[in-house]
Motif scaffolding. Structure first.
Motif, mmCIF file in Angstrom:
data_model
loop_
_atom_site.group_PDB
_atom_site.id
_atom_site.type_symbol
_atom_site.label_atom_id
_atom_site.label_comp_id
_atom_site.label_asym_id
_atom_site.label_seq_id
_atom_site.Cartn_x
_atom_site.Cartn_y
_atom_site.Cartn_z
ATOM 1 N N PHE A 53 97.120 49.079 23.482
ATOM 2 C CA PHE A 53 96.214 49.342 24.805
ATOM 3 C C PHE A 53 94.806 49.399 24.395
ATOM 4 C CE2 PHE A 53 93.771 51.378 27.866
ATOM 5 C CZ PHE A 53 93.935 50.522 29.332
ATOM 6 N N ILE A 54 94.041 48.365 24.718
ATOM 7 C CA ILE A 54 92.610 48.441 23.959
ATOM 8 C C ILE A 54 91.610 48.605 25.244
ATOM 9 C CG2 ILE A 54 90.889 46.872 22.746
ATOM 10 C CD1 ILE A 54 94.164 45.507 22.744
ATOM 11 N N GLN A 55 90.638 49.497 25.241
ATOM 12 C CA GLN A 55 89.724 49.635 26.077
ATOM 13 C C GLN A 55 88.516 49.642 25.481
ATOM 14 O OE1 GLN A 55 90.150 53.260 28.369
ATOM 15 N NE2 GLN A 55 88.739 52.698 29.887
ATOM 16 N N ALA A 56 87.624 48.654 26.001
ATOM 17 C CA ALA A 56 86.207 48.683 25.182
ATOM 18 C C ALA A 56 85.047 48.756 26.279
ATOM 19 C CB ALA A 56 86.041 47.536 24.432
ATOM 20 N N HIS A 57 83.835 49.735 26.044
ATOM 21 C CA HIS A 57 82.653 49.609 26.572
ATOM 22 C C HIS A 57 81.735 49.279 25.781
ATOM 23 C CE1 HIS A 57 79.953 51.010 29.622
ATOM 24 N NE2 HIS A 57 79.412 51.893 28.341
ATOM 25 N N CYS A 58 80.832 48.334 26.365
ATOM 26 C CA CYS A 58 79.829 48.026 25.517
ATOM 27 C C CYS A 58 78.517 47.886 26.532
ATOM 28 C CB CYS A 58 79.977 46.568 24.830
ATOM 29 S SG CYS A 58 78.962 45.959 23.881
ATOM 30 N N PRO A 59 77.525 48.762 26.111
ATOM 31 C CA PRO A 59 76.144 48.732 26.965
ATOM 32 C C PRO A 59 75.414 47.189 26.736
ATOM 33 C CG PRO A 59 76.064 50.601 25.435
ATOM 34 C CD PRO A 59 77.523 49.760 25.237
ATOM 35 N N GLY A 60 75.326 46.649 27.599
ATOM 36 C CA GLY A 60 74.632 45.307 27.352
ATOM 37 C C GLY A 60 73.399 44.811 28.022
ATOM 38 N N GLN A 61 72.903 43.664 27.760
ATOM 39 C CA GLN A 61 71.396 43.205 28.248
ATOM 40 C C GLN A 61 71.289 41.872 28.180
ATOM 41 O OE1 GLN A 61 67.668 43.932 26.235
ATOM 42 N NE2 GLN A 61 67.702 45.737 27.592
ATOM 43 N N SER A 62 71.013 41.043 29.163
ATOM 44 C CA SER A 62 70.485 39.569 29.261
ATOM 45 C C SER A 62 68.963 39.696 29.576
ATOM 46 C CB SER A 62 71.380 39.167 30.215
ATOM 47 O OG SER A 62 71.279 39.456 31.526
ATOM 48 N N ARG A 63 68.339 38.671 28.901
ATOM 49 C CA ARG A 63 67.234 38.523 28.825
ATOM 50 C C ARG A 63 66.601 36.855 28.995
ATOM 51 N NH1 ARG A 63 65.246 41.967 24.946
ATOM 52 N NH2 ARG A 63 65.421 40.325 23.618
ATOM 53 N N VAL A 64 65.803 36.436 29.969
ATOM 54 C CA VAL A 64 65.449 34.982 29.769
ATOM 55 C C VAL A 64 64.305 34.843 28.725
ATOM 56 C CG1 VAL A 64 66.228 34.190 31.941
ATOM 57 C CG2 VAL A 64 63.947 35.314 31.564
ATOM 58 N N ASP A 108 70.128 44.910 32.590
ATOM 59 C CA ASP A 108 71.120 45.718 31.957
ATOM 60 C C ASP A 108 72.522 45.581 32.582
ATOM 61 O OD1 ASP A 108 69.057 46.456 30.080
ATOM 62 O OD2 ASP A 108 68.565 48.152 31.457
ATOM 63 N N HIS A 109 73.646 45.651 31.661
ATOM 64 C CA HIS A 109 74.906 45.360 32.007
ATOM 65 C C HIS A 109 75.628 46.442 31.395
ATOM 66 C CE1 HIS A 109 73.463 41.560 33.578
ATOM 67 N NE2 HIS A 109 72.955 41.440 32.394
ATOM 68 N N SER A 110 76.761 46.977 31.981
ATOM 69 C CA SER A 110 77.690 47.988 31.329
ATOM 70 C C SER A 110 79.059 47.225 31.358
ATOM 71 C CB SER A 110 77.970 49.112 32.360
ATOM 72 O OG SER A 110 78.817 49.973 31.822
ATOM 73 N N VAL A 111 79.531 46.439 30.166
ATOM 74 C CA VAL A 111 80.605 45.749 30.142
ATOM 75 C C VAL A 111 81.761 46.435 29.840
ATOM 76 C CG1 VAL A 111 81.545 43.649 28.948
ATOM 77 C CG2 VAL A 111 79.147 43.886 29.583
ATOM 78 N N SER A 112 82.883 46.434 30.495
ATOM 79 C CA SER A 112 84.188 47.007 30.238
ATOM 80 C C SER A 112 85.082 46.103 29.946
ATOM 81 C CB SER A 112 84.561 48.259 31.060
ATOM 82 O OG SER A 112 83.671 49.229 31.283
ATOM 83 N N LEU A 113 86.050 46.410 28.954
ATOM 84 C CA LEU A 113 87.126 45.176 28.740
ATOM 85 C C LEU A 113 88.348 46.084 28.584
ATOM 86 C CD1 LEU A 113 85.235 42.902 26.246
ATOM 87 C CD2 LEU A 113 85.783 42.244 28.433
ATOM 88 N N THR A 114 89.429 45.598 29.013
ATOM 89 C CA THR A 114 90.648 46.183 28.851
ATOM 90 C C THR A 114 91.980 45.484 28.401
ATOM 91 O OG1 THR A 114 91.296 46.516 30.996
ATOM 92 C CG2 THR A 114 90.192 48.129 29.928
ATOM 93 N N ASP A 115 92.861 45.605 27.772
ATOM 94 C CA ASP A 115 94.076 44.735 27.662
ATOM 95 C C ASP A 115 95.150 45.524 27.104
ATOM 96 O OD1 ASP A 115 95.068 41.944 27.992
ATOM 97 O OD2 ASP A 115 95.350 41.878 25.659
ATOM 98 N N LEU A 116 96.357 45.074 27.297
ATOM 99 C CA LEU A 116 97.609 45.567 26.862
ATOM 100 C C LEU A 116 98.091 44.345 25.819
ATOM 101 C CD1 LEU A 116 99.566 47.828 26.498
ATOM 102 C CD2 LEU A 116 100.697 46.806 28.271
ATOM 103 N N LEU A 153 91.783 52.374 20.886
ATOM 104 C CA LEU A 153 93.034 51.847 20.740
ATOM 105 C C LEU A 153 94.028 52.684 20.645
ATOM 106 C CD1 LEU A 153 92.234 49.507 17.544
ATOM 107 C CD2 LEU A 153 91.795 48.914 19.958
ATOM 108 N N MET A 154 95.103 52.432 21.592
ATOM 109 C CA MET A 154 96.257 53.276 21.725
ATOM 110 C C MET A 154 97.543 52.458 21.587
ATOM 111 S SD MET A 154 95.476 55.539 25.447
ATOM 112 C CE MET A 154 93.969 54.673 26.138
ATOM 113 N N GLU A 155 98.292 53.025 20.453
ATOM 114 C CA GLU A 155 99.523 52.480 20.373
ATOM 115 C C GLU A 155 100.474 53.112 21.348
ATOM 116 O OE1 GLU A 155 103.115 52.031 16.957
ATOM 117 O OE2 GLU A 155 101.340 53.479 16.500
ATOM 118 N N ILE A 156 101.326 52.172 21.991
ATOM 119 C CA ILE A 156 102.249 52.626 22.944
ATOM 120 C C ILE A 156 103.630 52.213 22.662
ATOM 121 C CG2 ILE A 156 102.943 52.359 25.502
ATOM 122 C CD1 ILE A 156 100.104 53.383 24.887
ATOM 123 N N ASP A 157 104.617 53.144 22.727
ATOM 124 C CA ASP A 157 106.085 52.922 22.339
ATOM 125 C C ASP A 157 106.516 51.780 23.206
ATOM 126 O OD1 ASP A 157 108.656 52.776 21.717
ATOM 127 O OD2 ASP A 157 108.956 55.009 21.916
#
Length: 159
Positions: A53-64, A108-116, A153-157
């Motif tokens: 199980f993956i969980q990521a949080h990334c403070p981001g930003q976009s600028r022209v 500014d953006h707060s990006v969170s991504l999760t996956d199993l 990262l979490m290893e799940i049985d």
């Protein structure tokens, strides 16, 4: 069941190990190809049947970068391996509008991504956050203002 016994016997699902990675390294890109956000972690599953199980949080930003630019859009993604590896999840940030009113306007953006993930191996696995811009007229940042990004990262049985 009404008498308190489980309908199905329990098996798997236990957290076997947890790995945490973090970064405060601010990274910028105008590339339309994925670049590393300097946010990754590695885990060695104890069995081929394990899930990650993956969980990521990334403070981001976009600028022209130009007053006439219309796209302030970027993407963040989670990869098994590096940014040339297997993409597991993708997230779009920013906005597409009429021409932006000013050069260097930023959001500014707060990006969170999760996956199993089911890597089906007991070999070490690295998970990486990548990011890219929709065009050279937009700069995308990871760990903007040196705020901390985290990947867990979490290893799940999986039995």
């Amino acid at each position: 069941k009404a008498d308190g016994t489980p309908v199905v016997s329990a098996g798997g699902g236990k957290v076997l190990q947890v790995v945490v990675g973090n970064s405060t390294t601010q990274t910028f890109s105008t590339s339309t190809s994925y670049a590393t956000a300097n946010l990754s972690a590695s885990i060695t599953p104890s069995a081929e049947s394990s899930l990650i199980f993956i969980q990521a949080h990334c403070p981001g930003q976009s600028r022209v970068n130009a007053a006439a630019a219309t796209n302030q859009v970027g993407y963040y993604a989670l990869f098994r391996g590096d940014v040339a590896g297997t993409m597991l999840k993708e997230c779009r940030i920013g906005s597409q509008t009429d021409p932006m009113p000013a050069n260097n306007e930023q959001h500014d953006h707060s990006v969170s991504l999760t996956d199993l993930d089911s890597p089906s191996t007991a070999s070490a696995q690295t998970y990486t956050v990548g990011f890219k811009s929709i065009s050279a007229n937009c700069t995308i940042a990871a760990q903007s203002d040196s705020d901390e990004g985290t990947i867990i990262l979490m290893e799940i049985d999986g039995t």
